[in-house]
Structure formats: structure tokens, C-alpha cells
Design a protein around this motif. Structure first.
Motif, mmCIF file in Angstrom:
data_model
loop_
_atom_site.group_PDB
_atom_site.id
_atom_site.type_symbol
_atom_site.label_atom_id
_atom_site.label_comp_id
_atom_site.label_asym_id
_atom_site.label_seq_id
_atom_site.Cartn_x
_atom_site.Cartn_y
_atom_site.Cartn_z
ATOM 1 N N UNK A 1 122.214 29.467 47.942
ATOM 2 C CA UNK A 1 121.436 30.663 47.099
ATOM 3 C C UNK A 1 121.808 31.032 45.891
ATOM 4 N N UNK A 2 123.090 31.152 45.112
ATOM 5 C CA UNK A 2 123.039 31.016 43.962
ATOM 6 C C UNK A 2 122.050 30.697 43.093
ATOM 7 N N UNK A 3 121.786 28.860 43.464
ATOM 8 C CA UNK A 3 121.061 28.562 42.580
ATOM 9 C C UNK A 3 119.566 29.429 43.098
ATOM 10 N N UNK A 4 119.359 29.469 43.995
ATOM 11 C CA UNK A 4 117.577 30.234 44.127
ATOM 12 C C UNK A 4 117.787 31.076 43.768
ATOM 13 N N UNK A 5 118.594 31.993 43.763
ATOM 14 C CA UNK A 5 118.891 33.673 42.744
ATOM 15 C C UNK A 5 118.534 33.240 41.717
ATOM 16 N N UNK A 6 118.892 32.212 40.798
ATOM 17 C CA UNK A 6 118.977 32.206 39.889
ATOM 18 C C UNK A 6 117.245 31.345 39.474
ATOM 19 N N UNK A 7 116.837 30.908 40.206
ATOM 20 C CA UNK A 7 115.514 30.360 40.255
ATOM 21 C C UNK A 7 114.337 31.612 40.476
ATOM 22 N N UNK A 8 114.939 32.415 40.944
ATOM 23 C CA UNK A 8 113.836 33.572 40.898
ATOM 24 C C UNK A 8 114.152 34.494 39.785
ATOM 25 N N UNK A 9 115.987 34.438 39.835
ATOM 26 C CA UNK A 9 115.433 35.629 38.528
ATOM 27 C C UNK A 9 114.509 34.335 37.466
ATOM 28 N N UNK A 10 113.921 33.225 37.015
ATOM 29 C CA UNK A 10 113.858 33.226 36.394
ATOM 30 C C UNK A 10 112.398 32.950 36.802
ATOM 31 N N UNK A 11 111.389 33.401 37.597
ATOM 32 C CA UNK A 11 110.056 33.415 37.980
ATOM 33 C C UNK A 11 109.195 32.166 38.567
ATOM 34 N N UNK A 12 110.738 31.248 39.278
ATOM 35 C CA UNK A 12 110.226 30.754 40.323
ATOM 36 C C UNK A 12 109.441 31.162 41.588
ATOM 37 N N UNK A 13 108.575 30.799 41.744
ATOM 38 C CA UNK A 13 107.962 31.092 43.357
ATOM 39 C C UNK A 13 107.827 30.047 44.231
ATOM 40 N N UNK A 14 108.303 28.980 44.063
ATOM 41 C CA UNK A 14 109.237 28.582 45.389
ATOM 42 C C UNK A 14 110.238 28.448 45.720
ATOM 43 N N UNK A 15 111.354 28.942 44.472
ATOM 44 C CA UNK A 15 112.512 29.273 44.856
ATOM 45 C C UNK A 15 112.159 30.283 45.904
ATOM 46 N N UNK A 16 111.229 31.408 45.317
ATOM 47 C CA UNK A 16 111.739 32.731 46.173
ATOM 48 C C UNK A 16 111.144 32.071 48.200
ATOM 49 N N UNK A 17 110.291 31.415 48.458
ATOM 50 C CA UNK A 17 109.811 31.092 49.423
ATOM 51 C C UNK A 17 110.867 30.687 49.736
ATOM 52 N N UNK A 18 111.677 29.566 49.501
ATOM 53 C CA UNK A 18 112.732 29.112 49.975
ATOM 54 C C UNK A 18 113.788 30.243 50.573
ATOM 55 N N UNK A 19 113.684 31.183 49.886
ATOM 56 C CA UNK A 19 114.699 32.117 50.618
ATOM 57 C C UNK A 19 114.843 32.992 51.355
#
Length: 83
Positions: A5-23
Motif C-alpha cells: 500500500x505504501x508503494x501504491x500510495x507513493x506512486x499515486x502521489x506521483x501521478x501513476x494511473x496504473x497504481x491508482x487502478x491497482x489501489x
């Protein structure tokens, strides 16, 4: 291996749409089930889910690395269900 979750949150903060979809994929069933368990109709549960994930977007920069995201989302969904 799935990202934390921490990695996904960080990637979402960076604008990673794939991470948002995973979350979303990881937590959408949990969040949607909470208002249903409180007796709300499916369309109301969908509204609660949407408000919960909007709250996540609004708080993304304030979540700590040690946050328990599932518990945080469940709490937000319960509070929206009561209202």
C-alpha cells in the motif's frame, strides 16, 4: 509479488494511473460492502464508495507511511454511511 500500500500510495502521489487502478481494485469491494452492510441500497453504496475514494485523493499527501489503508478506508466509508 504485489506492491505494498505504501508503494501504491507513493506512486499515486506521483501521478501513476496504473497504481491508482491497482489501489481501487484492491479496496473497492471492501469499501462498497460497508454501506451495504449498514442497509443502504446499491446506488447509495456506490455514492458512499465514490465519496470514500474522493476522500482518499484529498488526503493522499497526508497519509503516513505506516497508515493502515484498509482500516482508514473502512472508517471513512462507515462515517459516510452514517450520514
Amino acid at each position: 509479488m504485489f506492491p505494498s500500500d505504501d508503494e501504491l500510495i507513493q506512486r499515486c502521489r506521483e501521478g501513476d494511473a496504473k497504481a491508482w487502478t491497482q489501489l481501487l481494485g484492491k479496496y473497492e469491494r471492501l469499501v462498497f460492502s460497508i454501506p451495504l452492510n449498514y442497509g443502504l441500497l446499491r446506488h447509495d453504496a456506490a455514492d458512499v464508495s465514490q465519496m470514500t475514494f474522493i476522500a482518499l485523493v484529498d488526503h493522499l499527501d497526508r497519509l503516513r507511511a505506516d497508515s493502515n489503508l484498509g482500516a482508514w478506508l473502512a472508517t471513512v466509508a462507515r462515517r459516510h454511511s452514517f450520514h
